[in-house]
Design a protein around this motif. Structure first.
Motif, mmCIF file in Angstrom:
data_model
loop_
_atom_site.group_PDB
_atom_site.id
_atom_site.type_symbol
_atom_site.label_atom_id
_atom_site.label_comp_id
_atom_site.label_asym_id
_atom_site.label_seq_id
_atom_site.Cartn_x
_atom_site.Cartn_y
_atom_site.Cartn_z
ATOM 1 N N ASN A 84 14.820 -71.561 9.483
ATOM 2 C CA ASN A 84 13.987 -70.458 8.989
ATOM 3 C C ASN A 84 14.798 -69.274 8.993
ATOM 4 O O ASN A 84 16.047 -69.199 9.258
ATOM 5 C CB ASN A 84 12.820 -70.363 10.029
ATOM 6 C CG ASN A 84 13.006 -70.243 11.595
ATOM 7 O OD1 ASN A 84 14.092 -69.170 11.707
ATOM 8 N ND2 ASN A 84 12.417 -70.780 12.263
ATOM 9 N N TYR A 85 14.174 -68.049 8.577
ATOM 10 C CA TYR A 85 14.866 -66.701 8.619
ATOM 11 C C TYR A 85 15.505 -66.500 10.014
ATOM 12 O O TYR A 85 16.673 -65.784 9.906
ATOM 13 C CB TYR A 85 14.008 -65.613 8.308
ATOM 14 C CG TYR A 85 13.867 -65.825 6.565
ATOM 15 C CD1 TYR A 85 14.835 -65.611 5.730
ATOM 16 C CD2 TYR A 85 12.475 -66.186 6.005
ATOM 17 C CE1 TYR A 85 14.720 -65.751 4.283
ATOM 18 C CE2 TYR A 85 12.368 -66.176 4.674
ATOM 19 C CZ TYR A 85 13.282 -65.588 3.945
ATOM 20 O OH TYR A 85 13.340 -65.797 2.323
ATOM 21 N N VAL A 107 20.571 -65.947 13.197
ATOM 22 C CA VAL A 107 21.515 -66.512 14.211
ATOM 23 C C VAL A 107 22.742 -66.862 14.110
ATOM 24 O O VAL A 107 23.828 -66.436 14.539
ATOM 25 C CB VAL A 107 20.639 -67.344 15.293
ATOM 26 C CG1 VAL A 107 21.646 -68.069 16.333
ATOM 27 C CG2 VAL A 107 19.431 -67.040 15.825
ATOM 28 N N LEU A 108 22.806 -67.821 12.990
ATOM 29 C CA LEU A 108 24.017 -68.320 12.374
ATOM 30 C C LEU A 108 25.251 -66.777 11.917
ATOM 31 O O LEU A 108 26.292 -67.015 12.537
ATOM 32 C CB LEU A 108 23.886 -69.194 11.409
ATOM 33 C CG LEU A 108 23.182 -70.335 11.537
ATOM 34 C CD1 LEU A 108 23.153 -71.235 10.467
ATOM 35 C CD2 LEU A 108 23.515 -71.077 12.937
ATOM 36 N N GLY A 114 12.164 -62.816 6.520
ATOM 37 C CA GLY A 114 13.387 -62.468 5.498
ATOM 38 C C GLY A 114 12.756 -62.180 4.028
ATOM 39 O O GLY A 114 13.519 -62.003 3.279
ATOM 40 N N GLY A 115 11.609 -62.757 3.676
ATOM 41 C CA GLY A 115 10.991 -62.770 2.385
ATOM 42 C C GLY A 115 9.624 -63.266 2.440
ATOM 43 O O GLY A 115 9.079 -63.774 3.590
ATOM 44 N N ARG A 116 9.095 -63.072 1.247
ATOM 45 C CA ARG A 116 7.601 -63.408 1.240
ATOM 46 C C ARG A 116 7.509 -64.773 0.339
ATOM 47 O O ARG A 116 8.268 -64.876 -0.640
ATOM 48 C CB ARG A 116 6.713 -62.299 0.503
ATOM 49 C CG ARG A 116 5.264 -62.675 0.582
ATOM 50 C CD ARG A 116 4.338 -61.480 0.115
ATOM 51 N NE ARG A 116 3.202 -61.794 -0.088
ATOM 52 C CZ ARG A 116 2.275 -60.808 -0.876
ATOM 53 N NH1 ARG A 116 2.558 -59.889 -1.221
ATOM 54 N NH2 ARG A 116 0.990 -61.279 -0.925
ATOM 55 N N ARG A 127 20.290 -70.129 4.551
ATOM 56 C CA ARG A 127 21.035 -69.024 4.303
ATOM 57 C C ARG A 127 20.970 -68.251 3.179
ATOM 58 O O ARG A 127 22.261 -67.849 2.430
ATOM 59 C CB ARG A 127 22.775 -69.703 4.576
ATOM 60 C CG ARG A 127 22.966 -70.510 5.723
ATOM 61 C CD ARG A 127 22.880 -69.706 6.947
ATOM 62 N NE ARG A 127 23.949 -68.766 7.331
ATOM 63 C CZ ARG A 127 25.221 -69.048 7.804
ATOM 64 N NH1 ARG A 127 25.525 -70.330 7.919
ATOM 65 N NH2 ARG A 127 25.910 -68.170 7.789
ATOM 66 N N VAL A 128 19.800 -68.076 2.556
ATOM 67 C CA VAL A 128 19.672 -67.355 1.336
ATOM 68 C C VAL A 128 19.523 -65.904 1.932
ATOM 69 O O VAL A 128 19.566 -65.476 3.226
ATOM 70 C CB VAL A 128 18.353 -67.818 0.844
ATOM 71 C CG1 VAL A 128 18.546 -69.197 0.342
ATOM 72 C CG2 VAL A 128 17.080 -67.758 1.680
ATOM 73 N N LEU A 129 19.239 -65.006 0.863
ATOM 74 C CA LEU A 129 19.125 -63.478 1.208
ATOM 75 C C LEU A 129 18.039 -63.440 1.990
ATOM 76 O O LEU A 129 16.940 -63.695 2.077
ATOM 77 C CB LEU A 129 18.759 -62.959 -0.247
ATOM 78 C CG LEU A 129 18.540 -61.296 -0.216
ATOM 79 C CD1 LEU A 129 19.780 -60.502 0.568
ATOM 80 C CD2 LEU A 129 17.851 -60.812 -1.395
ATOM 81 N N ASN A 130 18.501 -62.572 3.173
ATOM 82 C CA ASN A 130 17.369 -62.120 4.154
ATOM 83 C C ASN A 130 17.144 -60.814 4.102
ATOM 84 O O ASN A 130 17.756 -59.975 4.502
ATOM 85 C CB ASN A 130 17.888 -62.587 5.380
ATOM 86 C CG ASN A 130 17.025 -62.302 6.663
ATOM 87 O OD1 ASN A 130 16.100 -61.709 6.594
ATOM 88 N ND2 ASN A 130 17.488 -63.346 7.397
#
Length: 745
Positions: free
Chosen positions: A298-299, A304-305, A396-398, A405-408
């Motif tokens: 999840n976001y 965290v990573l 991080g998105g709707r 690890r996509v755009l957050n």
């Protein structure tokens, strides 16, 4: 001798028969030949032995020593979260690269697993010195008959193969393996070798080592394995592609039953245990559930990573590449700050696009560039943290998340904050420097005239309510989000002071300081019209100071990170805060921000829920492209951004301003069942009546009064404007008491 004998003719001597002479001659030649061949063989053998010895010594010089105490294996990293009800840590997520492996001490392995391994793979393990010569000779004989040299390896030799990664089916490799095994057995005990072996074996489905396999197939710790389950894992090792437990149960059963038979024959289990193990039905964990758990982040987990990688680079000197690799393969234990109840709610609601159940108000998008309305709904991002910087939830998105690890947008999206910047860039610092107070009067009118794009002089700045109100208090200016007053406050402080405050106190990382286009200006610091903008995470973290008494805690998504041996390598369990503003400044600002959500004309009234105290501030960038609400309760601080992530030219058209509504929908849900409490108080703030005309402390002669809150160190003087005039009771509603008839909009 008699005369007769002398006269008798002498008898001719009998010579060697020619045939016999030929045989002797042949034997002599054969003997010499055989001796020559033998000597040649001895000499050749000696030469070959010398060459082989030199060769073996050469390639074993550095390769025969393996350090089992520090195996260069790839281990699975595990993320943990804390159960808010029990306080116990539980496994949240697993991360690994090409191999999923979790180290397990031999003391934590059941005896049945150790016995199954030895009985099934190397029954003379405790007798040989690393090489089972009987099996080795048989393997070489098999090779001479046209087979290969496989089948003769001991557990020690298999461990060598697992560690070295050298799996070529060659005589050279086999010889090297034999010498390495003999060397390894001289250095380590049988228990150490068996422990290393069981942690290195491949057990199918991208999984290595018995602990990871026990988790994967049975959903349990390796220490909890039954006899049948132990035999099942060992059965996989012979041929993982044909004996793994998700898709090849038949092949596994055949090998498992053979191993159980070996355990019984070698008296490691009783007849009763043997029969029970044969009848036991294995309970295999659903592969679908495993995939969902292992591969979907999840976001929050994404962030965290990112945070751990950044800290490894900044604090431990790793390169980013090494930090990423270590995180995936280093066997770390990352203890996150995630509240699963909050995160699950965010995950569910931000993915839900059903208009009947969504938490998002429906709005229209308008493409300013092309002059047309768009059908798609705006995106959204949100961060929720405790007032000590502990991040508990993050969206991080709707819509459905499109991979790991996509755009957050909550942590990586940089957007102009509009008026949401005012409490942290202007009003807060000015209050702390005693330049302003609750009822200080400012002129709501044009500060200057600026040329528009057509070169025409226009009053600047304009307010969102498209007019000017004349003299108003700080309280009203903040409630109404008046742009002109914010600009005047920035002028009092200076844009550079405001910029430094954001950079040095709140650690904003997206500010632009150099070049002709920078953020050191009135519009940038007062109105949020920055070159790039801010992130939801950093702006939310800045607001925490008004919920905790003026302290800034670095926002963090984990408390500690342990390496594969249990050593703490990163620690945020006891963060040390920085004092940003005084306690009394924080308290007064908090009460002002409560007026934004609770008083007449407050721009954030839609954020209120129940009787829980709520403080916060809205923000809107030019043309409504970015919309914000950052708010707080005594329990949490939350920031919401609403807009189009993929096109900055799209304007958000709305009937009801969306961010406070979204904030309320989320916060009311996560506060359900919590006691209503209050924000912290400093004991250095007093409530006093002030004159709404002069902004000074009221007297009986003031025509209209209201209540304000003041730092004891910065109380305005008594009103002198209305001395000797009329009594305030005669015109209670002349100016209007903002504490009465509060609008719940």
């Amino acid at each position: 001798m008699s005369e007769a004998e002398r006269k008798a003719p002498a008898q001719k001597k009998r010579g060697t028969p020619p045939v016999l002479k030929g045989v002797r001659r042949s034997l002599a030649i054969l003997g010499k030949t055989m001796a020559t061949v033998f000597l040649i063989m001895v000499i050749t053998g000696s030469i070959m032995a010398s060459i082989l010895t030199v060769y073996i010594v050469g390639f074993l010089d550095d390769e025969s020593e393996f350090d089992l105490t520090n195996l260069e294996l790839r281990y699975t990293t595990i993320l943990y979260a804390t159960d808010p009800e029990t306080g116990e840590d539980y496994e949240l997520q697993r991360l690994h690269g090409a191999e999923n492996r979790i180290w397990c001490d031999i003391d934590d392995m059941p005896q049945s697993l150790l016995d199954a391994t030895v009985c099934g793979e190397d029954k003379r393990f405790y007798e040989h010195q690393g090489v089972d010569w009987r099996r080795t000779v048989f393997a070489f004989v098999n090779m001479l008959r046209g087979g290969d040299v496989q089948g003769g390896s001991t557990l020690t030799q298999q461990l060598i193969k697992n560690i070295s990664g050298d799996k070529d089916v060659l005589v050279e490799r086999k010889i090297k393996e034999i010498f390495r095994a003999l060397s390894l057995e001289k250095k380590y005990s049988k228990e150490e070798i068996l422990e290393a072996y069981l942690n290195s074996i491949h057990l199918g489905n991208n999984t290595d080592g018995v602990q990871a396999a026990a988790n994967l197939y049975f959903g349990k710790d390796v220490s909890e394995l039954s006899i049948a389950e132990s035999a099942a894992l060992v059965a996989v090792t012979q041929n993982p592609s044909k004996r793994e437990l998700f898709n090849h149960m038949e092949g596994n059963t055949e090998r498992r039953e053979w191993i159980l038979g070996q355990m019984y024959e070698q008296e490691k289990i009783t007849e009763q245990e043997y029969n029970a193990a044969l009848k036991e039905e294995l309970n295999i964990v659903s592969r679908t559930a495993q995939k969902e758990k292992t591969y979907s982040l999840n976001y929050f987990e994404d962030y965290v990573l990112d945070e751990v990688v950044e800290d490894l680079v900044n604090e431990k000197g790793y390169t980013e590449t090494k930090a990423e690799e270590e995180l995936l393969t280093g066997g770390f234990r990352v203890y996150t700050t995630m509240d699963a109840n909050i995160q699950n709610y965010l995950d569910e609601k931000f993915a839900d696009l059903d208009p009947e159940s969504t938490i998002f108000p429906s709005v229209r998008g308008y493409d300013l560039k092309n002059g047309v309305y768009v059908e798609s709904q705006p995106d959204c991002a949100m961060v929720i943290m405790k007032p000590d910087g502990t991040i508990v939830g993050l969206a991080g998105g709707r819509g459905e998340k499109q991979g790991d690890r996509v755009l957050n947008l909550a942590t990586d999206g940089v957007r102009q904050p509009g008026s949401a910047i005012k409490p942290v860039a202007s009003y807060g610092p000015a209050m702390d420097f005693d330049m302003i107070y609750w009822s200080k009067i400012f002129q709501d009118g044009p500060v200057s005239q600026e040329k528009n794009e057509q070169g025409v002089l226009k009053d600047w700045p304009i307010n969102h309510y498209r007019t000017y109100l004349g003299p108003i208090t700080v309280d009203e200016a903040l409630r109404r989000s008046t742009n002109t007053v914010a600009v005047r406050v920035v002028e009092l402080l200076s844009p550079q002071t405001c910029f430094n405050f954001l950079r040095d106190k709140f650690h904003f990382t997206t500010l632009v300081e150099d070049g002709s286009h920078n953020d050191i200006g009135r519009a940038q610091m007062a109105l949020g019209a920055m070159t790039n903008g801010v992130t939801v995470l950093e702006l939310t973290a800045a607001y925490q100071i008004y919920a905790n008494g003026g302290l800034y805690y670095e926002p963090h998504s984990y408390t500690k990170v342990l390496d594969s041996e249990g050593n703490i390598i990163l620690d945020k369990s006891s963060p040390v805060p920085e004092r940003v503003v005084s306690e009394d400044t924080a308290e007064v600002m908090n009460k002002l921000l409560q007026r934004v959500t609770g008083a007449q004309y407050g721009t954030g009234t839609a954020a209120r829920f129940g009787s829980m105290p709520v403080a916060g501030k809205t923000g809107t960038s030019s043309n409504d492209i970015d919309q914000w609400f950052v708010g707080m309760t005594p329990y949490y601080v939350g920031g919401v951004w609403f807009g189009y992530a993929d096109n900055s030219n799209i304007q958000v058209q709305y009937t009801n301003y969306a961010p406070p509504i979204i904030w309320r929908n989320v916060m009311s849900a996560i506060h359900e069942g919590m006691d209503v409490t209050t924000f912290p108080e400093s004991g250095k703030v007093v409530a006093m009546e002030y004159c709404t005309v002069s902004g000074e402390i009221a007297t009986a002669s003031c025509p209209a009064t209201a209540q304000g809150w003041y730092k004891e160190s910065n109380i305005p003087g008594t009103c002198t404007e209305h001395l000797g005039s009329f009594e305030s009771e005669e015109i209670d509603d002349w100016w209007g008491d903002d504490d009465e008839d509060e609008d719940d909009e």
